[in-house]
Design an enzyme around this catalytic site. Structure first.
Site, PDB file in Angstrom:
ATOM      1  N   LYS A 172      -6.605  -4.898  -3.159  1.00 35.36           N
ATOM      2  CA  LYS A 172      -7.257  -5.545  -2.014  1.00 35.36           C
ATOM      3  C   LYS A 172      -8.313  -4.617  -1.411  1.00 35.36           C
ATOM      4  O   LYS A 172      -8.056  -3.437  -1.183  1.00 35.36           O
ATOM      5  CB  LYS A 172      -6.224  -5.937  -0.956  1.00 35.36           C
ATOM      6  N   ASP A 214       0.787  -1.240   0.000  1.00 34.83           N
ATOM      7  CA  ASP A 214       0.000   0.000   0.000  1.00 34.83           C
ATOM      8  C   ASP A 214       0.817   1.286   0.000  1.00 34.83           C
ATOM      9  O   ASP A 214       0.426   2.271   0.640  1.00 34.83           O
ATOM     10  CB  ASP A 214      -0.959   0.005   1.196  1.00 34.83           C
ATOM     11  N   CYS A 258      -2.408  -2.384   7.831  1.00 34.83           N
ATOM     12  CA  CYS A 258      -2.336  -3.312   6.695  1.00 34.83           C
ATOM     13  C   CYS A 258      -1.105  -4.212   6.735  1.00 34.83           C
ATOM     14  O   CYS A 258      -1.172  -5.373   6.325  1.00 34.83           O
ATOM     15  CB  CYS A 258      -2.391  -2.536   5.387  1.00 34.83           C
TER      16      CYS A 258
END
Length: 227
Positions: free
Chosen positions: A128, A23, A161
């Site tokens: 995701k 990310d 995350c």
């Protein structure tokens, strides 16, 4: 290839250790994105770009597998439940229009990975909808298909995350090594606490190591490899 790590040495398996970059998106790292809309100081995350770039260059030079993830949603937000979108009182919510397009929506400029860490051809990119990279994604199948048994982890944020993905990976039998300088949180104390949790009790979730230790453990680059 022994890496000096916590809670004890981590032995890298050449060719079977994927670098997973989690990310590192404009929406989280740049001032006009979703992270800033939540009221965060995004400068804390920008510090992880350089170390992550060093890892990318090292993995590419050896021809080892690299996977990037993006937290992202369909334009109609059908994969973003209200329990996620309606949390708190941000200046803007997921899907709202911002300076870099709709926040965390696939195809929008802000959803893309920062240019310094942009994927190159041949590297997998996993979109995701959740915090963990295995939830509702093909990540496990991709890793199994590449013959991966170990994950070397970089990315943001450490306590959300990154940690969630490491716990999911641990449950699926992957050994995980978190590179300390290549991860970051909007709250530095959360990063420190998360790393302590990961390595506690003999590495209950995984290992953590400084960038220098990881790079020092790598073999010489393969001839002709690189991106």
């Amino acid at each position: 290839m022994v890496t000096d790590a916590r809670p004890f040495e981590f032995v890298l398996a050449a060719g079977h250790a994927a670098l997973v970059v989690i990310d590192m998106q404009r929406d989280f790292i740049e001032p006009d994105g979703f992270g800033a809309a939540l009221g965060n100081d995004v400068r804390h995350l920008a510090a992880a770009i350089g170390p992550t770039r060093a890892l990318l260059e090292a993995w590419r030079a050896r021809g080892w597998p690299v996977v990037h993830t993006r937290e992202s949603h369909a334009p109609d937000l059908s994969d973003c439940p209200p329990s996620k979108r309606d949390r708190g009182q941000p200046a803007l919510r997921i899907g709202d229009p911002g300076p870099m397009g709709r926040l965390l929506v696939r195809g929008e400029p802000g959803c893309e990975i920062v240019p310094a860490l942009a994927p190159v051809p041949g590297e997998a990119v996993i979109d995701k909808p959740g915090k963990g990279a295995f939830h509702a994604t093909p990540l496990e199948a991709v890793l199994r298909g590449l013959g991966v048994t170990q994950l070397v982890i970089a990315g943001v944020t450490t306590e959300v995350c990154v940690q969630t993905t490491m716990r999911e990976a641990n449950d699926r039998g992957f050994d995980c090594l978190l590179v300390e300088e290549a991860t970051a949180s909007y709250f530095p104390e959360f990063k420190r606490a998360t790393i302590d949790m990961i390595v506690a009790q003999g590495g209950i979730v995984g290992w953590a190591a400084p960038l220098a230790s990881v790079l020092a453990a790598l073999p010489a680059p393969a001839a002709g490899a690189g991106g």
